[in-house]
Scaffold this motif. Structure first.
Motif, short mmCIF file in Angstrom:
data_model
loop_
_atom_site.label_atom_id
_atom_site.label_comp_id
_atom_site.label_asym_id
_atom_site.label_seq_id
_atom_site.Cartn_x
_atom_site.Cartn_y
_atom_site.Cartn_z
N HIS A 1 -24.15 5.10 26.48
CA HIS A 1 -24.15 6.49 26.94
C HIS A 1 -23.39 7.39 25.96
O HIS A 1 -23.70 8.58 25.84
N ALA A 2 -22.42 6.80 25.25
CA ALA A 2 -21.54 7.59 24.39
C ALA A 2 -22.07 7.79 22.97
O ALA A 2 -21.64 8.72 22.28
N VAL A 3 -22.97 6.90 22.50
CA VAL A 3 -23.43 6.96 21.11
C VAL A 3 -24.95 6.87 21.03
O VAL A 3 -25.61 6.47 21.99
N LYS A 4 -25.46 7.20 19.86
CA LYS A 4 -26.89 7.13 19.62
C LYS A 4 -27.28 6.01 18.66
O LYS A 4 -28.46 5.75 18.44
N ILE A 5 -26.28 5.35 18.06
CA ILE A 5 -26.56 4.26 17.13
C ILE A 5 -26.74 2.95 17.90
O ILE A 5 -26.36 2.85 19.08
N ILE B 1 -23.86 -1.47 8.26
CA ILE B 1 -22.56 -1.94 8.73
C ILE B 1 -22.54 -1.90 10.25
O ILE B 1 -22.61 -0.82 10.85
N PHE B 2 -22.46 -3.07 10.86
CA PHE B 2 -22.33 -3.18 12.30
C PHE B 2 -20.86 -3.47 12.60
O PHE B 2 -20.33 -4.52 12.23
N ALA B 3 -20.20 -2.53 13.24
CA ALA B 3 -18.75 -2.55 13.39
C ALA B 3 -18.32 -3.04 14.77
O ALA B 3 -18.76 -2.51 15.79
N ASP B 4 -17.45 -4.05 14.78
CA ASP B 4 -16.82 -4.46 16.03
C ASP B 4 -15.91 -3.36 16.55
O ASP B 4 -15.18 -2.72 15.77
N ILE B 5 -15.91 -3.16 17.87
CA ILE B 5 -14.94 -2.25 18.48
C ILE B 5 -14.26 -2.99 19.62
O ILE B 5 -14.89 -3.76 20.35
N ALA C 1 -5.33 -8.08 20.34
CA ALA C 1 -4.59 -7.25 21.30
C ALA C 1 -4.80 -5.80 20.93
O ALA C 1 -4.75 -5.44 19.75
N HIS C 2 -5.03 -4.97 21.93
CA HIS C 2 -5.34 -3.57 21.68
C HIS C 2 -4.35 -2.62 22.34
O HIS C 2 -4.68 -1.48 22.66
N THR C 3 -3.11 -3.10 22.51
CA THR C 3 -2.07 -2.27 23.10
C THR C 3 -1.83 -1.02 22.27
O THR C 3 -1.52 0.05 22.79
N LEU C 4 -1.95 -1.15 20.95
CA LEU C 4 -1.76 0.00 20.06
C LEU C 4 -2.68 1.16 20.40
O LEU C 4 -2.34 2.32 20.17
N THR C 5 -3.84 0.84 20.94
CA THR C 5 -4.82 1.88 21.26
C THR C 5 -5.19 1.83 22.75
O THR C 5 -6.33 2.10 23.12
N ALA C 6 -4.21 1.49 23.57
CA ALA C 6 -4.48 1.35 25.00
C ALA C 6 -4.94 2.66 25.63
O ALA C 6 -5.61 2.66 26.67
N ASP C 7 -4.57 3.79 25.02
CA ASP C 7 -4.97 5.09 25.56
C ASP C 7 -6.31 5.58 25.00
O ASP C 7 -6.73 6.70 25.27
N VAL C 8 -6.96 4.70 24.23
CA VAL C 8 -8.29 5.04 23.68
C VAL C 8 -9.31 4.08 24.28
O VAL C 8 -9.26 2.88 24.03
N GLY C 9 -10.20 4.60 25.09
CA GLY C 9 -11.18 3.76 25.76
C GLY C 9 -12.27 3.26 24.82
O GLY C 9 -12.40 3.70 23.67
N VAL C 10 -13.09 2.35 25.35
CA VAL C 10 -14.13 1.76 24.51
C VAL C 10 -15.17 2.80 24.11
O VAL C 10 -15.70 2.78 22.98
N ALA C 11 -15.48 3.75 25.00
CA ALA C 11 -16.45 4.79 24.66
C ALA C 11 -15.91 5.72 23.58
O ALA C 11 -16.64 6.11 22.65
N GLU C 12 -14.61 6.03 23.66
CA GLU C 12 -13.99 6.87 22.62
C GLU C 12 -13.97 6.13 21.27
O GLU C 12 -14.20 6.74 20.21
N THR C 13 -13.68 4.84 21.32
CA THR C 13 -13.69 4.05 20.10
C THR C 13 -15.08 4.01 19.49
O THR C 13 -15.26 4.14 18.27
N ALA C 14 -16.08 3.84 20.35
CA ALA C 14 -17.46 3.84 19.88
C ALA C 14 -17.84 5.16 19.23
O ALA C 14 -18.46 5.20 18.17
N ALA C 15 -17.45 6.25 19.88
CA ALA C 15 -17.76 7.58 19.33
C ALA C 15 -17.08 7.79 17.99
O ALA C 15 -17.65 8.39 17.07
#
Length: 268
Positions: free
Chosen positions: A209-213, A154-158, A164-178
C-alpha cells in the motif's frame, strides 16, 4: 532510469536459492573450487527442471559472516554465478554476498551477466549478527553508475531478519519501505525474524500500500502458507526447497516440483 520489471505480470514469481558451499578462506571451507562450482550448477539445474522462475546465488555457508569479505569471495562468487548463468541462460538470476557486501554483489552481477542483487542495509541502520550495518544506498547507487551496471536491479531488504531494529523502533515498516523507494531501490524484500521463519502477511499488505515498486517475500514460504503471499511480486525460497526443509541440506527435487505445481494453481 526506468528498469523493466523482471517478472512482468507474473504473480508470486518463485526464486530458488542456490546456497554455495563454503568459499575458500572461510571457516568451513573444505571443497576445491571446481567442486563448489559443480555443486552450485547441479542445484541450479534441479531448480530449472522443476520450473522455477528465477534463482539467487548466495554464500550462506560462509559462517560466521564478515562485513568485509575478501577479494577471494568476490572472485569465487563471480566464477560460480557465471557458471550458473551458463546453465540457466533464460532464468532471472541474482546474487547476494554476505554480509552486506553490496558493492561486491554489483561487481559479481556485472561480470557474470546477472539481473539483480539482494542488498542488506540499504536504508537506515540496524544491528546484525555481524555488528552495526549502516545505510548504503547513496554509495551503492553511485558505484552502480560508475561501473556501468545500471541494468542490474537492487532488491533491498527492509527490517531484515537476524537483526535488531531498536535503533529505528520509531520508524515503521511502511515508512522504511517508502524511504527505500525514495532512495531508488528497484524492489523491496520482506522477511520473518530468521531464516525459515514466515513473513507477516500483514506487513506485505502494508508495504504494498505504501510503495509502487515490487515487493518480494524473503523467508519462510512453504506449501502450507504460500496462499498468504500470492500477491507478492516474487518469493525467495531456500529452506523449504531443501531436504527436510533445512537450508543447509541439498535441494529436494520433489519438494520443488510439488510446490511449483501448487503455486501454478494458486495463480489461476
Amino acid at each position: 532510469m526506468a528498469r523493466p520489471r523482471l517478472f512482468g505480470r507474473l504473480r508470486a514469481a518463485v526464486l530458488g536459492v542456490v546456497h554455495v558451499a563454503a568459499l575458500p578462506g572461510t571457516p568451513r571451507s573444505s571443497l576445491p573450487l571446481t567442486q563448489i562450482i559443480d555443486q552450485a550448477c547441479q542445484e541450479a539445474e534441479i531448480y530449472k527442471d522443476a520450473g522455477v522462475d528465477g534463482l539467487i546465488v548466495e554464500n550462506m555457508h560462509d559462517r560466521p559472516y564478515t562485513v568485509c569479505p575478501g577479494p577471494e569471495v568476490t572472485a569465487v562468487m563471480t566464477a560460480v554465478s557465471a557458471a550458473v548463468r551458463r546453465s540457466c541462460p533464460h532464468l532471472a538470476l541474482g546474487v547476494q554476498v554476505l554480509s552486506a557486501a553490496n558493492q561486491q554483489a554489483i561487481a559479481v552481477a556485472l561480470a557474470a551477466g546477472l539481473d539483480f542483487i539482494r542488498a542488506e542495509g540499504f536504508v537506515f541502520s540496524h544491528v546484525a549478527d555481524e555488528g552495526i550495518i549502516n545505510a548504503c544506498a547513496g554509495n551503492l547507487l553511485r558505484y552502480r553508475k560508475q561501473v556501468g551496471a545500471e541494468n542490474i536491479q537492487i532488491f533491498a531488504d527492509i527490517k531484515k531478519k537476524h537483526s535488531a531494529h531498536t535503533l529505528t523502533a520509531d520508524v515503521g515498516v511502511a515508512e522504511t519501505a517508502a524511504a527505500a523507494e525514495l532512495f531508488l531501490a528497484d524492489g523491496l524484500v520482506l522477511t520473518g525474524k530468521a531464516t525459515g521463519l514466515p513473513t507477516d502477511p500483514g506487513e506485505l499488505k502494508e508495504v504494498q500500500h505504501a510503495v509502487k515498486i515490487p515487493v518480494l517475500i524473503g523467508s519462510g514460504v512453504t506449501m502450507e502458507n504460500v496462499k498468504n503471499y500470492v500477491d507478492a511480486n516474487a518469493l525467495i525460497i531456500g529452506s523449504y526447497f531443501k531436504k527436510g526443509g533445512y537450508w543447509a541440506n541439498s535441494v529436494d527435487p520433489e519438494r520443488v516440483k510439488k510446490f511449483m505445481d501448487h503455486i501454478s494453481k494458486l495463480r489461476e
